[in-house]
Design a protein around this motif. Structure first.
Motif, PDB file in Angstrom:
ATOM      1  N   THR A   1     -12.929  -0.594  -7.367  1.00  0.00           N
ATOM      2  CA  THR A   1     -12.288  -0.805  -6.073  1.00  0.00           C
ATOM      3  C   THR A   1     -12.565  -2.185  -5.524  1.00  0.00           C
ATOM      4  O   THR A   1     -12.129  -2.515  -4.425  1.00  0.00           O
ATOM      5  N   SER A   2     -13.286  -3.009  -6.248  1.00  0.00           N
ATOM      6  CA  SER A   2     -13.551  -4.370  -5.761  1.00  0.00           C
ATOM      7  C   SER A   2     -13.576  -5.338  -6.919  1.00  0.00           C
ATOM      8  O   SER A   2     -13.541  -4.931  -8.072  1.00  0.00           O
TER       9      SER A   2
ATOM     10  N   GLN B   1      -6.046  -8.988   1.895  1.00  0.00           N
ATOM     11  CA  GLN B   1      -6.077  -7.765   1.092  1.00  0.00           C
ATOM     12  C   GLN B   1      -6.731  -7.949  -0.277  1.00  0.00           C
ATOM     13  O   GLN B   1      -6.652  -7.064  -1.128  1.00  0.00           O
ATOM     14  N   THR B   2      -7.392  -9.099  -0.473  1.00  0.00           N
ATOM     15  CA  THR B   2      -8.052  -9.317  -1.758  1.00  0.00           C
ATOM     16  C   THR B   2      -9.359  -8.526  -1.847  1.00  0.00           C
ATOM     17  O   THR B   2      -9.852  -7.995  -0.849  1.00  0.00           O
ATOM     18  N   ARG B   3      -9.891  -8.433  -3.045  1.00  0.00           N
ATOM     19  CA  ARG B   3     -11.150  -7.746  -3.339  1.00  0.00           C
ATOM     20  C   ARG B   3     -11.120  -6.248  -3.026  1.00  0.00           C
ATOM     21  O   ARG B   3     -12.132  -5.640  -2.690  1.00  0.00           O
ATOM     22  N   LYS B   4      -9.933  -5.664  -3.144  1.00  0.00           N
ATOM     23  CA  LYS B   4      -9.792  -4.219  -2.951  1.00  0.00           C
ATOM     24  C   LYS B   4      -9.268  -3.536  -4.214  1.00  0.00           C
ATOM     25  O   LYS B   4      -8.979  -2.345  -4.197  1.00  0.00           O
ATOM     26  N   GLY B   5      -9.123  -4.309  -5.300  1.00  0.00           N
ATOM     27  CA  GLY B   5      -8.630  -3.736  -6.544  1.00  0.00           C
ATOM     28  C   GLY B   5      -7.123  -3.657  -6.649  1.00  0.00           C
ATOM     29  O   GLY B   5      -6.600  -3.160  -7.653  1.00  0.00           O
ATOM     30  N   TYR B   6      -6.404  -4.150  -5.643  1.00  0.00           N
ATOM     31  CA  TYR B   6      -4.941  -4.031  -5.655  1.00  0.00           C
ATOM     32  C   TYR B   6      -4.299  -4.845  -6.774  1.00  0.00           C
ATOM     33  O   TYR B   6      -3.355  -4.388  -7.427  1.00  0.00           O
TER      34      TYR B   6
ATOM     35  N   THR C   1       0.865  -1.174   0.000  1.00  0.00           N
ATOM     36  CA  THR C   1       0.000   0.000   0.000  1.00  0.00           C
ATOM     37  C   THR C   1       0.900   1.221   0.000  1.00  0.00           C
ATOM     38  O   THR C   1       2.109   1.139   0.265  1.00  0.00           O
TER      39      THR C   1
END
Length: 196
Positions: free
Chosen positions: A195-196, A108-113, A77
């Motif tokens: 973002t997801s 940290q998945t499903r945050k668009g990273y 991040t």
């Protein structure tokens, strides 16, 4: 290959930096929490995975970067928390193409990273390495990886039969690609990503 390639990439939300020896502990912790999700598709992240394996990987990644053979990054991040890893590897000797891979730790998945990291890595491959094609190859059962490729804007090219061997078994895979034209200089994709 460019001698002025960047070793840090960012879109203002995440930062990718080339592996350093001191990254091993963070990367190990991320992998350890993610064994159940990663192991079915990436056998290196297995039950019983040890810190010494991450240390060996970090040393390998550093040596490969220095030899212009492979370009692996730690994903963090913007505040510095390790959230995964990704890179450009399997560079072709005769043609300007390579593979793009990634993983994100479970918490940290499903945050668009992963989508953001994929775009940054592909852009790095074209602008810093001078490649003309980047491929993402995901097993047909690995739906999360396929979703990342699609959200990142990669073109789905079809099913590649017996393309991957995972845990000793051949698997069909979905092939995706990027080419330089997918990254116009004026692109503002980072402000448009989900973002997801």
């Amino acid at each position: 290959m460019s001698t002025s390639r960047r070793d840090t990439l960012t879109d203002g939300i995440i930062t990718l930096h080339r592996y350093r020896v001191e990254d091993a502990a963070d990367v190990f912790a991320g992998a350890l929490e993610s064994v159940a999700e990663i192991h079915p598709w990436m056998p290196w992240c297995h039950p019983g995975y040890e810190l010494s394996e991450t240390q060996a990987w970090a040393s390998f990644a550093i040596a490969q970067w220095d030899a212009d053979r492979q370009f692996e990054f730690v994903i963090r991040t913007i505040s510095g928390e390790q959230i995964g890893s990704g890179g450009i590897n399997s560079l072709h000797d005769a043609h300007p193409l390579a593979n793009l891979g990634y993983w994100i730790r479970t918490s940290q998945t499903r945050k668009g990273y992963a989508t953001r990291a994929t775009r940054l890595l592909a852009e790095f491959a074209f602008r810093d390495l001078g490649l003309q094609r980047v491929e993402i190859v995901a097993a047909v059962g690995n739906l999360p990886s396929q979703r990342v490729a699609e959200k990142a804007g990669a073109t789905r090219e079809g099913i590649l039969r017996n393309r991957l061997v995972i845990h000793g078994t051949p698997h069909d895979a979905v092939g995706y690609s990027f080419v330089p034209g997918d990254f116009p200089p004026s692109a503002t994709w980072q402000r448009q990503l989900p973002t997801s």
